[in-house]
Design a protein around this motif. Structure first.
Motif, PDB file in Angstrom:
ATOM      1  N   LEU A 323       5.576 -36.896  36.714  1.00 15.29           N
ATOM      2  CA  LEU A 323       6.141 -36.114  37.831  1.00 15.29           C
ATOM      3  C   LEU A 323       7.170 -36.822  38.808  1.00 15.29           C
ATOM      4  N   ILE A 324       7.106 -38.173  38.568  1.00 17.92           N
ATOM      5  CA  ILE A 324       8.173 -38.988  39.234  1.00 17.92           C
ATOM      6  C   ILE A 324       9.505 -38.837  38.383  1.00 17.92           C
ATOM      7  N   MET A 325       9.324 -38.653  37.090  1.00 20.08           N
ATOM      8  CA  MET A 325      10.590 -38.418  36.287  1.00 20.08           C
ATOM      9  C   MET A 325      11.179 -36.915  36.547  1.00 20.08           C
ATOM     10  N   LEU A 326      10.143 -36.026  36.745  1.00 14.76           N
ATOM     11  CA  LEU A 326      10.718 -34.523  36.973  1.00 14.76           C
ATOM     12  C   LEU A 326      11.391 -34.691  38.353  1.00 14.76           C
ATOM     13  N   ALA A 327      10.913 -35.398  39.431  1.00 15.05           N
ATOM     14  CA  ALA A 327      11.427 -35.508  40.557  1.00 15.05           C
ATOM     15  C   ALA A 327      12.909 -36.063  40.584  1.00 15.05           C
ATOM     16  N   LYS A 328      13.278 -37.086  39.825  1.00 16.77           N
ATOM     17  CA  LYS A 328      14.435 -37.689  39.733  1.00 16.77           C
ATOM     18  C   LYS A 328      15.418 -36.577  38.887  1.00 16.77           C
ATOM     19  N   ARG A 329      14.941 -36.012  37.756  1.00 16.13           N
ATOM     20  CA  ARG A 329      15.614 -34.770  37.211  1.00 16.13           C
ATOM     21  C   ARG A 329      16.233 -33.744  38.374  1.00 16.13           C
ATOM     22  N   ASP A 330      15.154 -33.359  39.114  1.00 15.95           N
ATOM     23  CA  ASP A 330      15.578 -32.418  39.979  1.00 15.95           C
ATOM     24  C   ASP A 330      16.564 -32.748  41.051  1.00 15.95           C
ATOM     25  N   GLU A 331      16.704 -34.102  41.234  1.00 17.24           N
ATOM     26  CA  GLU A 331      17.569 -34.704  42.424  1.00 17.24           C
ATOM     27  C   GLU A 331      19.029 -34.503  41.481  1.00 17.24           C
ATOM     28  N   GLU A 332      19.062 -34.743  40.203  1.00 18.15           N
ATOM     29  CA  GLU A 332      20.263 -34.697  39.628  1.00 18.15           C
ATOM     30  C   GLU A 332      20.768 -33.424  39.396  1.00 18.15           C
ATOM     31  N   LEU A 333      19.895 -32.598  39.178  1.00 17.75           N
ATOM     32  CA  LEU A 333      20.169 -30.897  39.013  1.00 17.75           C
ATOM     33  C   LEU A 333      20.735 -30.328  40.166  1.00 17.75           C
ATOM     34  N   LYS A 335      22.380 -32.089  42.566  1.00 17.21           N
ATOM     35  CA  LYS A 335      23.710 -32.480  43.322  1.00 17.21           C
ATOM     36  C   LYS A 335      24.692 -31.706  42.313  1.00 17.21           C
ATOM     37  N   VAL A 336      24.621 -30.948  41.170  1.00 16.77           N
ATOM     38  CA  VAL A 336      25.153 -30.080  40.361  1.00 16.77           C
ATOM     39  C   VAL A 336      25.314 -28.807  41.072  1.00 16.77           C
ATOM     40  N   ASP A 337      24.268 -28.248  41.389  1.00 14.10           N
ATOM     41  CA  ASP A 337      23.800 -26.860  42.124  1.00 14.10           C
ATOM     42  C   ASP A 337      23.018 -27.177  43.376  1.00 14.10           C
ATOM     43  N   THR A 338      23.687 -27.300  44.511  1.00 16.58           N
ATOM     44  CA  THR A 338      22.787 -27.310  45.703  1.00 16.58           C
ATOM     45  C   THR A 338      22.218 -25.990  46.246  1.00 16.58           C
ATOM     46  N   SER A 339      22.605 -24.819  45.550  1.00 14.60           N
ATOM     47  CA  SER A 339      21.879 -23.621  45.885  1.00 14.60           C
ATOM     48  C   SER A 339      20.506 -23.401  45.338  1.00 14.60           C
ATOM     49  N   ARG A 340      20.224 -24.065  43.929  1.00 15.33           N
ATOM     50  CA  ARG A 340      19.012 -23.969  43.581  1.00 15.33           C
ATOM     51  C   ARG A 340      17.748 -24.334  44.560  1.00 15.33           C
ATOM     52  N   GLY A 341      17.896 -25.331  45.280  1.00 14.30           N
ATOM     53  CA  GLY A 341      17.032 -25.920  46.264  1.00 14.30           C
ATOM     54  C   GLY A 341      16.120 -26.823  45.560  1.00 14.30           C
ATOM     55  N   ARG A 342      15.927 -27.859  46.491  1.00  9.64           N
ATOM     56  CA  ARG A 342      14.864 -29.018  45.880  1.00  9.64           C
ATOM     57  C   ARG A 342      13.533 -28.737  45.853  1.00  9.64           C
ATOM     58  N   SER A 343      12.817 -29.236  44.834  1.00  7.72           N
ATOM     59  CA  SER A 343      11.371 -29.231  44.614  1.00  7.72           C
ATOM     60  C   SER A 343      10.888 -30.589  44.951  1.00  7.72           C
ATOM     61  N   HIS A 344       9.570 -30.716  45.434  1.00 11.08           N
ATOM     62  CA  HIS A 344       8.700 -31.798  45.672  1.00 11.08           C
ATOM     63  C   HIS A 344       7.524 -31.741  44.777  1.00 11.08           C
ATOM     64  N   PHE A 345       7.031 -33.095  44.550  1.00 10.90           N
ATOM     65  CA  PHE A 345       5.829 -32.969  43.619  1.00 10.90           C
ATOM     66  C   PHE A 345       4.991 -34.144  44.091  1.00 10.90           C
ATOM     67  N   PHE A 346       3.696 -33.510  44.453  1.00 15.19           N
ATOM     68  CA  PHE A 346       2.886 -34.203  45.285  1.00 15.19           C
ATOM     69  C   PHE A 346       1.820 -34.857  44.017  1.00 15.19           C
ATOM     70  N   MET A 507      10.094 -43.274  29.195  1.00 16.33           N
ATOM     71  CA  MET A 507      10.840 -44.363  28.558  1.00 16.33           C
ATOM     72  C   MET A 507      12.400 -44.258  28.909  1.00 16.33           C
ATOM     73  N   ASN A 508      12.725 -43.106  29.112  1.00 17.05           N
ATOM     74  CA  ASN A 508      14.291 -42.809  29.423  1.00 17.05           C
ATOM     75  C   ASN A 508      14.280 -43.115  30.932  1.00 17.05           C
ATOM     76  N   GLY A 509      13.319 -43.188  31.786  1.00 21.04           N
ATOM     77  CA  GLY A 509      13.461 -43.205  33.292  1.00 21.04           C
ATOM     78  C   GLY A 509      13.915 -42.021  33.858  1.00 21.04           C
ATOM     79  N   SER A 510      13.847 -40.847  33.196  1.00 19.43           N
ATOM     80  CA  SER A 510      14.246 -39.401  33.719  1.00 19.43           C
ATOM     81  C   SER A 510      13.531 -38.462  32.659  1.00 19.43           C
ATOM     82  N   ALA A 511      13.241 -37.226  33.335  1.00 20.57           N
ATOM     83  CA  ALA A 511      12.954 -36.221  32.516  1.00 20.57           C
ATOM     84  C   ALA A 511      13.975 -35.471  31.715  1.00 20.57           C
ATOM     85  N   LEU A 512      13.780 -35.050  30.540  1.00 20.38           N
ATOM     86  CA  LEU A 512      14.691 -34.403  29.693  1.00 20.38           C
ATOM     87  C   LEU A 512      15.345 -33.408  30.122  1.00 20.38           C
ATOM     88  N   LEU A 513      16.682 -32.808  30.146  1.00 15.73           N
ATOM     89  CA  LEU A 513      17.317 -31.885  30.602  1.00 15.73           C
ATOM     90  C   LEU A 513      17.490 -30.801  29.812  1.00 15.73           C
TER      91      LEU A 513
END
Length: 513
Positions: A323-333, A335-346, A507-513
């Motif tokens: 879920l931490i990897m998904l949060a990092k990917r969400d942050e990267e996405l 940055k490209v499209d701010t209109s999509r809105g952020r997600s949070h993973f408890f 192992m890559n440090g971020s969820a796959l795109l």
């Protein structure tokens, strides 16, 4: 003529009639031009005869193709495989298909200079010919591809219209129909006024009407005229609404196709290099306490990575780190499209704390308590949970089963995703109660529009597991796909590939795109 001669002449006539009768029966049994019985005539000859009658090539647009496909899929749901005769009969008797062909004629006539018309009689003749042909062929249809091949053999083709072309033609057709109705309505109104005017002149000429009656008549005429104008305007508004509905449906279809495309990319095969990384991480040699990956204070050791081998039950360390990897990917996405809105993973501890699960006091254990998680929202992006797009919460049920709950903040919906089909209604109500308390605590006012929120239990189309150890993988994939706004197109057959995807993301440090 003597008696004996008449007797022999009568016998000769009887024998002659008998021979003719046998010959006619024999000819009825066999074809005139083929020595074989009628039911043994080759399908190739019969097809040639039918094709000679309906050799005209028919070409339709996207709407007719969609109706052909819809009728085919509905028949195959009832009987798979089906015969060509059954399929052709379903097409021939489909009122929706006949309507689609009629609309396609009007659309093609308006948008092209062709004088030739494609009508239902041509299509009906071909479909009847297919029914006759199917009696000798006994061919079966198993899917839409077989049906498309069958239509192609019968010279039924479909234009390669794009969605935008189809939308443009549909709008032009609607505008033409509305224009014709308005023109007809105005003609009727003019004719009505002429008739009333003539009636008025006759009444005046015959001294059957007074000035008051004329004024009353004119008033009634004006009221009627205005009513008809209102009716025309209402029809125009309805046609505009239908055009808007069609446009929205087409846009929704485009979004769905794009989502499916993104989902297929999520399940892409790994490269040989990526497979080697997964192999070393899950099956490599070393101490079980070796740290395989780390982000800030969160770590994952070799023993946990080995749980990604097929057949193993995932622990909370794997799920939390993914879920931490998904949060990092969400942050990267974002940055490209701010209109999509952020997600949070408890983390799964969120629900454990919210419900006092495992509390030493039996009276408190399992009870809702907001203050236990009051500070958790300070770590969400923007520190305001109500400005997020989604909140994804993994839940461990009694240490034996993993499920996933998602709060769709913008859509005002809370939905449960359980790979074993559980409804999760209690969790949905607890999360809604949390939102109300959170809004009251942070905004100092009650949650607005509470009646608009929907609590959706696990749906029938949610992917299901077929064993007792893959629930953690399903939970991770629910979070993975939903955070990318992708449909849940994976199933039990993809779970081994999903395990590899989780290992590679860690192992890559971020969820796959």
């Amino acid at each position: 003529m003597g008696t004996v001669e008449r007797i022999f002449r009568g016998i000769g006539k009887k024998n002659y009639r008998s021979r003719n009768l046998k010959k006619s029966r024999r000819n009825a049994k066999y074809c005139t031009h083929d020595p074989r019985p009628l039911n043994a005539i080759s399908s190739r000859v019969l097809s040639t005869r039918i094709a000679r009658k309906t050799s005209k090539s028919l070409e339709f647009g996207m709407g007719v193709q969609m109706m052909f496909k819809l009728e085919t899929e509905q028949l195959l749901k009832q009987k798979n495989p089906c015969t060509v005769y059954e399929l052709a009969l379903a097409w021939e008797t489909s009122e929706g298909l006949q309507t689609a062909v009629t609309i396609d004629e009007k659309m093609e006539k308006l948008t092209s200079s062709k004088d030739e018309e494609t009508n239902n009689e041509d299509l009906s003749a071909i479909l009847k010919g297919m029914q006759e042909l199917s009696i000798s062929q006994r061919r079966e249809v198993k899917n839409w591809s077989d049906a498309e091949q069958l239509l192609s053999q019968e010279n039924i083709k479909f234009r390669d219209d794009s969605v935008k072309d189809f939308e443009q033609k549909s709008l032009e057709t609607l505008k033409s129909i509305v224009g014709q109705k308005i023109k007809q309505g105005m003609q009727k109104i003019d004719l009505f006024r002429i008739r009333k005017s003539r009636q008025q002149q006759l009444e005046v000429a015959n001294h059957r009407s007074t000035g008051d009656k004329l004024k009353e008549f004119e008033k009634r005429e004006e009221v009627s005229y205005r009513a008809k104008i209102r009716k025309i305007e209402e029809d125009r508004a309805k046609s505009d609404a239908k055009a808007k509905e069609l446009r929205e449906a087409l846009e929704a279809k485009e979004r769905q196709e794009e989502a499916k495309k993104s989902a297929s990319q999520l399940l892409r095969p790994l490269t040989e290099e990526e497979k080697q990384i997964v192999q070393n991480a899950t099956r490599g040699l070393g101490s079980s306490s070796d740290v395989m990956a780390q982000v800030d204070s969160d770590i994952i050791v070799r023993e946990s990575m080995q749980r990604l081998i097929p057949g193993q039950w995932l622990n909370d360390e794997i799920i939390h780190y993914f879920l931490i990897m998904l949060a990092k990917r969400d942050e990267e996405l974002n940055k490209v499209d701010t209109s999509r809105g952020r997600s949070h993973f408890f983390k799964s501890f969120f629900m454990t704390k919210l419900l006092n699960e495992g509390h030493a006091n039996p009276d408190v254990n399992g009870t809702y308590e907001y203050r236990n998680v009051k500070r958790w929202s300070k770590k969400v992006p923007g520190k305001d949970i109500f400005n997020l797009n989604k909140v994804i919460i993994p839940i461990n049920q009694g240490g034996a089963h993993w499920v996933c709950a998602v709060i769709f903040v913008r859509e005002k919906r809370i939905q449960m995703y359980d790979s074993l089909g559980g409804s999760g209604q209690d969790y949905l109500e607890y999360l809604f109660e949390y939102l109300k308390d959170e809004h009251l605590d942070k905004k100092k006012e009650p949650l607005p529009h509470q009646d608009e929120w929907k609590l959706v239990p696990t749906q029938n189309d949610t992917p299901h597991q077929r064993n007792g150890f893959d629930c953690g993988v399903f939970t991770c994939m629910f979070a993975d796909f939903l955070s990318r706004d992708c449909p849940l197109v994976f199933s039990q057959e993809h779970i081994t590939q999903c395990r590899e995807r989780i290992a590679l993301s860690i192992m890559n440090g971020s969820a796959l795109l």
